[in-house]
Design a protein around this motif. Structure first.
Motif, PDB file in Angstrom:
ATOM      1  N   ASP A  46    -100.990  89.194   1.704  1.00 35.63           N
ATOM      2  CA  ASP A  46    -100.685  88.643   3.019  1.00 35.63           C
ATOM      3  C   ASP A  46    -101.292  89.515   4.116  1.00 35.63           C
ATOM      4  O   ASP A  46    -101.912  89.007   5.070  1.00 35.63           O
ATOM      5  N   ALA A  47    -101.125  90.830   4.002  1.00 35.21           N
ATOM      6  CA  ALA A  47    -101.647  91.748   5.014  1.00 35.21           C
ATOM      7  C   ALA A  47    -103.173  91.680   5.092  1.00 35.21           C
ATOM      8  O   ALA A  47    -103.753  91.652   6.185  1.00 35.21           O
ATOM      9  N   LEU A  48    -103.831  91.627   3.943  1.00 34.12           N
ATOM     10  CA  LEU A  48    -105.297  91.570   3.913  1.00 34.12           C
ATOM     11  C   LEU A  48    -105.809  90.223   4.411  1.00 34.12           C
ATOM     12  O   LEU A  48    -106.821  90.151   5.116  1.00 34.12           O
ATOM     13  N   ALA A  49    -105.103  89.135   4.052  1.00 35.74           N
ATOM     14  CA  ALA A  49    -105.505  87.803   4.509  1.00 35.74           C
ATOM     15  C   ALA A  49    -105.427  87.719   6.028  1.00 35.74           C
ATOM     16  O   ALA A  49    -106.316  87.156   6.695  1.00 35.74           O
ATOM     17  N   ARG A  50    -104.381  88.280   6.608  1.00 35.29           N
ATOM     18  CA  ARG A  50    -104.242  88.275   8.068  1.00 35.29           C
ATOM     19  C   ARG A  50    -105.333  89.124   8.724  1.00 35.29           C
ATOM     20  O   ARG A  50    -105.849  88.779   9.792  1.00 35.29           O
ATOM     21  N   ALA A  51    -105.669  90.243   8.080  1.00 30.87           N
ATOM     22  CA  ALA A  51    -106.744  91.086   8.607  1.00 30.87           C
ATOM     23  C   ALA A  51    -108.063  90.314   8.630  1.00 30.87           C
ATOM     24  O   ALA A  51    -108.842  90.413   9.589  1.00 30.87           O
ATOM     25  N   ILE A  52    -108.313  89.546   7.583  1.00 34.89           N
ATOM     26  CA  ILE A  52    -109.538  88.729   7.528  1.00 34.89           C
ATOM     27  C   ILE A  52    -109.526  87.683   8.637  1.00 34.89           C
ATOM     28  O   ILE A  52    -110.526  87.494   9.346  1.00 34.89           O
ATOM     29  N   LEU A  53    -108.406  87.009   8.817  1.00 32.61           N
ATOM     30  CA  LEU A  53    -108.314  85.948   9.830  1.00 32.61           C
ATOM     31  C   LEU A  53    -108.452  86.491  11.248  1.00 32.61           C
ATOM     32  O   LEU A  53    -108.947  85.799  12.142  1.00 32.61           O
ATOM     33  N   PHE A  54    -108.011  87.719  11.466  1.00 31.87           N
ATOM     34  CA  PHE A  54    -108.058  88.308  12.812  1.00 31.87           C
ATOM     35  C   PHE A  54    -109.428  88.890  13.163  1.00 31.87           C
ATOM     36  O   PHE A  54    -109.676  89.223  14.329  1.00 31.87           O
ATOM     37  N   GLN A  55    -110.313  89.012  12.188  1.00 32.47           N
ATOM     38  CA  GLN A  55    -111.610  89.632  12.451  1.00 32.47           C
ATOM     39  C   GLN A  55    -112.420  88.842  13.487  1.00 32.47           C
ATOM     40  O   GLN A  55    -112.515  87.623  13.415  1.00 32.47           O
ATOM     41  N   GLN A  56    -112.970  89.583  14.458  1.00 31.42           N
ATOM     42  CA  GLN A  56    -113.891  89.030  15.467  1.00 31.42           C
ATOM     43  C   GLN A  56    -113.261  87.947  16.331  1.00 31.42           C
ATOM     44  O   GLN A  56    -113.967  87.098  16.875  1.00 31.42           O
ATOM     45  N   LEU A  57    -111.949  87.949  16.452  1.00 32.04           N
ATOM     46  CA  LEU A  57    -111.252  86.999  17.318  1.00 32.04           C
ATOM     47  C   LEU A  57    -110.314  87.766  18.239  1.00 32.04           C
ATOM     48  O   LEU A  57    -109.784  88.811  17.863  1.00 32.04           O
ATOM     49  N   ASN A  58    -110.105  87.236  19.450  1.00 31.71           N
ATOM     50  CA  ASN A  58    -109.093  87.854  20.303  1.00 31.71           C
ATOM     51  C   ASN A  58    -107.702  87.498  19.764  1.00 31.71           C
ATOM     52  O   ASN A  58    -107.563  86.627  18.907  1.00 31.71           O
ATOM     53  N   GLY A  59    -106.695  88.171  20.269  1.00 32.60           N
ATOM     54  CA  GLY A  59    -105.353  88.018  19.718  1.00 32.60           C
ATOM     55  C   GLY A  59    -104.833  86.594  19.736  1.00 32.60           C
ATOM     56  O   GLY A  59    -104.258  86.116  18.748  1.00 32.60           O
ATOM     57  N   LYS A  60    -105.054  85.864  20.844  1.00 26.52           N
ATOM     58  CA  LYS A  60    -104.529  84.502  20.959  1.00 26.52           C
ATOM     59  C   LYS A  60    -105.208  83.558  19.978  1.00 26.52           C
ATOM     60  O   LYS A  60    -104.545  82.764  19.296  1.00 26.52           O
ATOM     61  N   ALA A  61    -106.542  83.642  19.905  1.00 27.32           N
ATOM     62  CA  ALA A  61    -107.286  82.765  18.992  1.00 27.32           C
ATOM     63  C   ALA A  61    -106.926  83.056  17.540  1.00 27.32           C
ATOM     64  O   ALA A  61    -106.773  82.138  16.725  1.00 27.32           O
ATOM     65  N   ALA A  62    -106.782  84.341  17.211  1.00 23.07           N
ATOM     66  CA  ALA A  62    -106.441  84.712  15.837  1.00 23.07           C
ATOM     67  C   ALA A  62    -105.040  84.233  15.476  1.00 23.07           C
ATOM     68  O   ALA A  62    -104.818  83.717  14.376  1.00 23.07           O
ATOM     69  N   SER A  63    -104.100  84.387  16.410  1.00 25.21           N
ATOM     70  CA  SER A  63    -102.730  83.935  16.154  1.00 25.21           C
ATOM     71  C   SER A  63    -102.670  82.428  15.949  1.00 25.21           C
ATOM     72  O   SER A  63    -101.914  81.928  15.118  1.00 25.21           O
ATOM     73  N   THR A  64    -103.513  81.705  16.701  1.00 24.44           N
ATOM     74  CA  THR A  64    -103.569  80.249  16.544  1.00 24.44           C
ATOM     75  C   THR A  64    -104.074  79.875  15.155  1.00 24.44           C
ATOM     76  O   THR A  64    -103.521  78.990  14.495  1.00 24.44           O
ATOM     77  N   ALA A  65    -105.137  80.573  14.714  1.00 29.19           N
ATOM     78  CA  ALA A  65    -105.710  80.301  13.392  1.00 29.19           C
ATOM     79  C   ALA A  65    -104.703  80.609  12.294  1.00 29.19           C
ATOM     80  O   ALA A  65    -104.534  79.828  11.343  1.00 29.19           O
ATOM     81  N   VAL A  66    -104.010  81.737  12.420  1.00 31.19           N
ATOM     82  CA  VAL A  66    -103.003  82.116  11.423  1.00 31.19           C
ATOM     83  C   VAL A  66    -101.875  81.088  11.393  1.00 31.19           C
ATOM     84  O   VAL A  66    -101.401  80.675  10.333  1.00 31.19           O
TER      85      VAL A  66
END
Length: 222
Positions: free
Chosen positions: A88-108
């Motif tokens: 879970d921690a690694l998957a979230r790290a992958i999803l957050f890469q190269q995105l700002n916090g809001k965009a990454a949170s939306t994707a997650v």
């Protein structure tokens, strides 16, 4: 090398060191034996005594110590006591890469909705179409690789990590597509509470070290 207390230090991956003893009272070039070795504390080994670490570093490095005294000792992180799933921690790290916090949170959030769970676990990541959630092609491949490696038993669980040396954890996880040493080091510090991690590839760490060195040189106090 071997210090006066008989603790062994040997070169580790990436030019680091594998320490068989942790932070303790200051000695001449060697820490006194407050033993923080993984394995001695089994699955409960998370975190360290921040007061001991603070006093150790302040006395060992006068430049860094000058700045640390301004901030004072930081409390242990609450995350150190929480169980977590490394996948879970690694998957979230992958999803957050190269995105700002809001965009990454939306994707997650979209991925969590698609799998029907707040936990990004390997079986669902391997089955759902995360691209339909707005995840890029490269990240989709990275998530599938993470899921496959977990299924094949290549991703250690949190209990197994608790008795592994940090360089061994790095070596086990960096083969995953999209996971680099920096990502693993962040997990070692923030989730596992390992005391002996210095992410030298982190720009913030480098800039901070330059500022500490420059500020101390101006004052000529070190």
């Amino acid at each position: 090398t071997e210090c006066q207390y008989g603790h062994q230090q040997s070169a580790g991956a990436g030019g680091g060191h594998r320490h068989d003893a942790g932070l303790g009272a200051v000695g001449d070039g060697c820490a006194a034996p407050l033993d923080l070795r993984p394995g001695l504390h089994a699955a409960s080994f998370h975190g360290f005594d921040t007061q001991v670490a603070y006093h150790y570093l302040v006395r060992r490095d006068c430049k860094l110590g000058t700045w640390m005294k301004r901030i004072a000792c930081l409390p242990p992180q609450s995350n150190w006591k929480k169980l977590f799933d490394p996948v879970d921690a690694l998957a979230r790290a992958i999803l957050f890469q190269q995105l700002n916090g809001k965009a990454a949170s939306t994707a997650v959030g979209r991925v969590e909705t698609a799998i029907g769970s707040k936990r990004l676990h390997s079986d669902t990541l391997g089955r759902i179409d995360v691209r339909a959630c707005g995840v890029s092609g490269n990240k989709t491949l990275a998530l599938r690789d993470l899921s496959l490696r977990k299924t094949m038993g290549e991703i250690p669980g949190v209990r197994q990590m608790s008795i592994m040396y940090q360089d061994d954890i790095v070596a086990a996880l960096v083969p995953v597509r999209g996971i680099g040493r920096w990502t693993v080091e962040m997990m070692l510090m923030s989730r596992l509470g390992r005391p002996d991690v210095l992410p030298i590839d982190d720009l913030g760490i480098r800039k901070g070290a330059q500022r500490v060195d420059k500020g101390c040189s101006r004052r000529k106090s070190c």
